[in-house]
Enzyme design. Sequence first.
Site, PDB file in Angstrom:
ATOM      1  N   HIS A 241      85.001  21.432  24.571  1.00  0.00           N
ATOM      2  CA  HIS A 241      84.633  21.455  25.989  1.00  0.00           C
ATOM      3  C   HIS A 241      84.225  20.084  26.509  1.00  0.00           C
ATOM      4  CE1 HIS A 241      84.427  25.711  24.955  1.00  0.00           C
ATOM      5  NE2 HIS A 241      84.327  26.026  26.227  1.00  0.00           N
TER       6      HIS A 241
ATOM      7  N   GLU B 291      97.982  29.134  28.126  1.00  0.00           N
ATOM      8  CA  GLU B 291      98.167  27.876  28.858  1.00  0.00           C
ATOM      9  C   GLU B 291      99.624  27.445  28.940  1.00  0.00           C
ATOM     10  OE1 GLU B 291      95.720  28.517  26.814  1.00  0.00           O
ATOM     11  OE2 GLU B 291      93.916  28.182  28.013  1.00  0.00           O
TER      12      GLU B 291
HETATM   13  C1  TPP Z   1      93.099  28.253  24.587  1.00  0.00           C
HETATM   14  C2  TPP Z   1      91.840  28.612  25.306  1.00  0.00           C
HETATM   15  N1  TPP Z   1      91.869  28.779  26.637  1.00  0.00           N
HETATM   16  C3  TPP Z   1      90.758  29.074  27.325  1.00  0.00           C
HETATM   17  C4  TPP Z   1      89.561  29.233  26.688  1.00  0.00           C
HETATM   18  C5  TPP Z   1      88.298  29.550  27.480  1.00  0.00           C
HETATM   19  N2  TPP Z   1      87.828  30.893  27.167  1.00  0.00           N
HETATM   20  C6  TPP Z   1      86.874  31.113  26.245  1.00  0.00           C
HETATM   21  S1  TPP Z   1      86.649  32.738  25.962  1.00  0.00           S
HETATM   22  C7  TPP Z   1      87.799  33.172  27.110  1.00  0.00           C
HETATM   23  C8  TPP Z   1      88.107  34.615  27.353  1.00  0.00           C
HETATM   24  C9  TPP Z   1      88.544  35.293  26.094  1.00  0.00           C
HETATM   25  O1  TPP Z   1      88.708  36.651  26.308  1.00  0.00           O
HETATM   26  P1  TPP Z   1      89.003  37.667  25.134  1.00  0.00           P
HETATM   27  O2  TPP Z   1      90.122  37.125  24.291  1.00  0.00           O
HETATM   28  O3  TPP Z   1      89.192  38.985  25.717  1.00  0.00           O
HETATM   29  O4  TPP Z   1      87.707  37.632  24.213  1.00  0.00           O
HETATM   30  P2  TPP Z   1      86.216  38.032  24.614  1.00  0.00           P
HETATM   31  O5  TPP Z   1      85.546  36.787  25.108  1.00  0.00           O
HETATM   32  O6  TPP Z   1      86.295  39.113  25.625  1.00  0.00           O
HETATM   33  O7  TPP Z   1      85.582  38.491  23.349  1.00  0.00           O
HETATM   34  C10 TPP Z   1      88.353  32.046  27.694  1.00  0.00           C
HETATM   35  C11 TPP Z   1      89.371  32.072  28.759  1.00  0.00           C
HETATM   36  C12 TPP Z   1      89.567  29.052  25.294  1.00  0.00           C
HETATM   37  N3  TPP Z   1      88.447  29.178  24.561  1.00  0.00           N
HETATM   38  N4  TPP Z   1      90.699  28.757  24.630  1.00  0.00           N
END
Ligand code: TPP
Lengths: 326, 326, 411, 411
Positions: A131, A62
């Site tokens: 959220h 972000e």
């Molecule tokens: C700081 C932040 N930004 C956005 C989100 C929303 N979000 C939740 S999971 C996710 C994707 C995460 O991807 P990854 O790190 O590859 O983990 P995966 O879900 O694939 O296990 C996002 C964008 C969040 N939880 N925290």
Amino acid sequence: MAAEKMALAKAINESLRRALDSDPKVLVMGEDVGKLGGVFRVTDGLQKDFGDSRVIDTPLAESGIVGTAIGLALRGYRPVVEIQFDGFVFPAYDQIVTQLAKMHARSLGKVKMPVVVRIPYGGGIGAVEHHSESPESLFAHVAGLKVVSPSNASDAYWMMQQAIQSDDPVIYFEPKRRYWDKGEVNTEAIPGPLHKARVVREGTDLTLVAYGPMVKLCQEAADAAAEEGKSLEVLDLRSVSPMDFDSIQASVEKTRRLVVVHEAPVFFGSGAEIAARITERCFYHLEAPVLRVGGYHAPYPPARLEDEYLPGLDRVLDAVDRALAY
Amino acid sequence: MAAEKMALAKAINESLRRALDSDPKVLVMGEDVGKLGGVFRVTDGLQKDFGDSRVIDTPLAESGIVGTAIGLALRGYRPVVEIQFDGFVFPAYDQIVTQLAKMHARSLGKVKMPVVVRIPYGGGIGAVEHHSESPESLFAHVAGLKVVSPSNASDAYWMMQQAIQSDDPVIYFEPKRRYWDKGEVNTEAIPGPLHKARVVREGTDLTLVAYGPMVKLCQEAADAAAEEGKSLEVLDLRSVSPMDFDSIQASVEKTRRLVVVHEAPVFFGSGAEIAARITERCFYHLEAPVLRVGGYHAPYPPARLEDEYLPGLDRVLDAVDRALAY
Amino acid sequence: MTVDSSAASEPRRSAAGKAGTTGSKTGTKRTTRTTSRSTTRAATGSGTRTSTDPELVQLLTPEGKRVKNAEYDAYVAGITPEELRGLYRDMVLTRRFDAEATALQRQGELGLWASLLGQEAAQIGSGRATREDDYVFPTYREHGVAWCRGVDPTNLLGMFRGVNHGGWDPNSNNFHLYTIVIGSQTLHATGYAMGVAKDGADSAVIAYFGDGASSQGDVAESFTFSAVYNAPVVFFCQNNQWAISEPTEKQTRVPLYQRAQGFGFPGVRVDGNDVLACLAVTRWALERARSGEGPTLVEAFTYRMGAHTTSDDPTRYRGDEERLAWEAKDPILRLRRYLEASNHTDDGFFAELEAESEALGKRVREAVRAMPDPDKFAIFENVYADGHALVDEERAQFAAYQASFADVEGV
Amino acid sequence: MTVDSSAASEPRRSAAGKAGTTGSKTGTKRTTRTTSRSTTRAATGSGTRTSTDPELVQLLTPEGKRVKNAEYDAYVAGITPEELRGLYRDMVLTRRFDAEATALQRQGELGLWASLLGQEAAQIGSGRATREDDYVFPTYREHGVAWCRGVDPTNLLGMFRGVNHGGWDPNSNNFHLYTIVIGSQTLHATGYAMGVAKDGADSAVIAYFGDGASSQGDVAESFTFSAVYNAPVVFFCQNNQWAISEPTEKQTRVPLYQRAQGFGFPGVRVDGNDVLACLAVTRWALERARSGEGPTLVEAFTYRMGAHTTSDDPTRYRGDEERLAWEAKDPILRLRRYLEASNHTDDGFFAELEAESEALGKRVREAVRAMPDPDKFAIFENVYADGHALVDEERAQFAAYQASFADVEGV
Ligand SMILES: Cc1ncc(C[n+]2csc(CCOP(=O)(O)OP(=O)(O)O)c2C)c(N)n1
Ligand SMILES: Cc1ncc(C[n+]2csc(CCOP(=O)(O)OP(=O)(O)O)c2C)c(N)n1
Ligand SMILES: [Mg+2]
Ligand SMILES: [Mg+2]
């Protein structure tokens, strides 16, 4: 198709589409805003129609999103960035308050920061932690930012147009639990200035002030109160910074009682600022102290408790009764 | 040597020394806190005496400093972290509000977060940008944090002791322009609880409420007003969250008038919360609206303008006069 | 027959003990090797990912064939058939638990579920490499690691049901609460590891994160802190190819394991669908941590077979072919083929496991359905450890307000 | 005789033009080389810095001898004696300006000064490599780069005097305002560069930051964004060995230029006290950016000869020996030796420069002393571009309040 009924989320989508269409400098950036069209589908179809150099899926960072948006603004672009949920804006907080908010002043007006930060915010959707937060106070306190929140589809559409046109950074809080609420949107007639409050319902006994998701609740409260013979005026603030104190004052001078409703915690919340300023402006008019209905001084609770945490009809009416009892 | 006169900065130094000495779990962390002893010398000599595994020079990354302090707290340590200047706390803001503040609640009380975040804050020292801000509102709004600010050497010493002993995260705002002000410190007698306000000066006509750097100004204002025959009560809040509303209320029920003074911008500042709550509590006692004296809704200005921006004697007295005129 | 995860903890401890006795200095050479090829890639200056994957550590082929690996074989050299069956059982039960949770979400019993489907090997292999005194910092998807740590799986469901934000005591199993905000926990893990080092303990810490998370500044800062303080921490990145709708190319243009090198510690890519390789590589990395060699980055190359969460619709951003290709590399099938070919199992084993699986599903279902809503006053509990006047005041107001309804109802 | 920096801008443009015509693809090979040795270091797992410095690009030895460099010579092949004298002049005048500012701080005319003493070569070399349409994002110490960009040096003093937070129009010279919060500007530079690429322009962007800044998450995120979007940006890290009181070992355990590789772009270490090498390497990196090869990290290995700022007392944390060792590598002396040995200068040149230097000092002194305090109402100006009701209200209150004093005085 000047006027059309559409959901609030769709109104934002249409507004972004119009902006992308009419100004090649407008960009949409964020996590999952492209191919997926956003986790709430607010940017649905935009990448397909405007390409991935206008509607940009960013790395998951972000601070990087806002920081690069600042750089793009310096280059003449007008980025509209999405923060996926309220609780995820804090990694970008430094770039927002230290850079985005201050760059115009720092440069003595030489550079402008036409950046819109879209934040779906607030609770009521049964989500997991982070959220459902309402962090608007944390932005309103910071000079250099403008903070707005629409309560209905028409405002969502037009306030987005105006936010994008503004040369100042605008934090645009989207009431996510109202995304699916439908309303008439007239895409040809601008309803009014971005930072002006709107009287949603006229009344004589007490003024209810709200913005974003709480406007609908206040309307319902006014309906309920009307059945008991109480006439409540409902004001949709629309903008938290600047705040249209003149409109609140005008209403309070008439009704002499004021209740402020927001989801954010009461302590250091918008209600505090409104109460302080309106009490100063209307000291001899107020028959009761300004009462505040909002979140408690506690982290936003797990979903099964959110109905207790959030202002609901009963809590608003309870505050109305208390104010009327003075 | 129970009681000794020392500068406020030295009092913090002594307090940190005592904590390091008496509890092996206490750590001091931050940029330049070790060999240099901090840019204000608040940690002077501590690394020399306690070693670099207790007094730790960290990489230049505020999020990392607070984030690793959280991990150390999970391991049973009690880190006292320094943010070099107020304006540099924002890179750590996410870790502070999202993790540090919420971890205890998230774990249903299973883990504790005894972390103190020291922030030299406020203006009046002629510094460049980002070195003079007063961001306490941005922390007070966040549940899970405690926010305190001493105004004198004795409080600086004891409030630091209490902050370190607290099992909650404490944001400890140090009034940097008062670092060199000397005061009596009795290192044997705890003056009272951490979050209790203190009546600095009794009065009957109006209450001045302040904390941190503005307490001294309010005392001077009370002196000046006394010469004009006005009796002002001065309250040192000491704690911004929780806030000792009972003490303010008690004072206002006596004086019936209240002026709040802080350096932070008025809009969404502490004064708003105080005004809102005290007006609610003392609605029939107040003879005048609660007036607020603070910073303007503008970025902290360049040094040559800070005297105009900051509350000064005249602005406080002007507010006093306005309140008394009701 | 027990269906809680603690039954599975035996192989973990014994296996880890063995790993501890094998050599630990081989990492140096490997890193050099794996990163030298990356250099070539890095220097091309191209922003696009090439389709050929860089070499990864694999001990079991997708067909279940055991392949030799000079550097990592030692870390699983003494593994017994029973331990192998234990790993298989862990993966099967974890997958079953996960499927049950997904079903419970569909039935409205959970608000959300983040499935680990496809990532069982990465999680069980790494989880089983940990020692009881090690400390684990998960994201929100490490149900398999939680299982290895002995966290009762039903405890994981509370936050997804919306009754709490984390339903277990992190210190009971040295398994921290799930962290939703991406990347934050890598700093907590680093700090914790700094504390371990200060204490002179030989425990290690492992921090899980995703490919998407690798872009967060906090993760980079945790690399910096852990390297500078030589903290005993393993960064375990499950590269499941997707961060919601974004493929890994949106986060990096070179393989993620290479990130570590620029911070001064080794990175290695392991086949994340090969439980044996994950076990071996994680043991190696934890061993490095224990013996004072500092941090390591392990990138487990795997695949999120399902949706990001039950709220997600992956058909909007990825095709079936990719999924099909990965199905052929299924972690459970792979180990099963190996077990069968090695005659380590018989039909009884599979039948018993199936029954155990069913029982686990049933227990989870029942536990979730019986999970009560929290008390209303929980809102005000644990906001502070030492109390806060405003919370007390608001709690009292809330009580009075609640009582006013009771009055009305009482009338 | 002019003493403003614009007089020095001629060599910049012509030199840059020449550089643009030389090859630009040699970087690939070099990175491979410089990073392969780093790998060995990285993999040792040790948290301490070794005393031997890794190889750095050097074209002039401290004794002023020109040494050959197969890869970078091409970037300064056509440099004329006049251009060399220009670089010398830039460094001398910059140092003089800097000394004057330090003196003005001592006299109370400035509240603070951040001296670049010792870093002239890094700044002039890199600054002169930029083209007029390139965009520069400085920290707070890039007075030499500002000079190269044609920013009037007296403009830099406003923020240190406390009359503004940045006294120049960033777009007049494509030189952004100083950024005090460490590392933030690397993201702005990356975003700006993304915009350049979108515009289809062949300009490049250069972001300055320090060794301390390298630890900030924002810097890592800028590496990620620039790599993923292949943005035309050069990250120019002046490793001056210190971040206030912290030596570079507190930020990293391997040389900083190696950081880039894990993000998928090349990093190179250059002798930051060798203006020719800095010019060549930066030209190379900017050329890469221009030709679509994406970001580059340049680590200029240099030394902060003075205090961090005038508020700092370096005797508290470092010894004199270190400083003395670096004095022997002085960037100005080095080029002077080379110029003299090559017979590129005569006494007239030095005498004229001395006079120019004096005149510059005088002009700066006079300008600062004449710098008026800002109007009080400036507090309320430019907070917003489109206005804000509260600012208007507070401005009006302020005006009324000010007027009340006028009344009193009027009485
Ligand atoms: C700081 C932040 N930004 C956005 C989100 C929303 N979000 C939740 S999971 C996710 C994707 C995460 O991807 P990854 O790190 O590859 O983990 P995966 O879900 O694939 O296990 C996002 C964008 C969040 N939880 N925290
Ligand atoms: C976010 C942030 N934290 C702390 C500071 C205080 N500070 C100013 S300069 C500095 C050291 C910077 O070191 P480096 O990046 O090496 O740059 P140098 O000053 O050596 O040129 C620090 C800690 C700051 N300006 N910003
Ligand atoms: Mg992923
Ligand atoms: Mg430095």
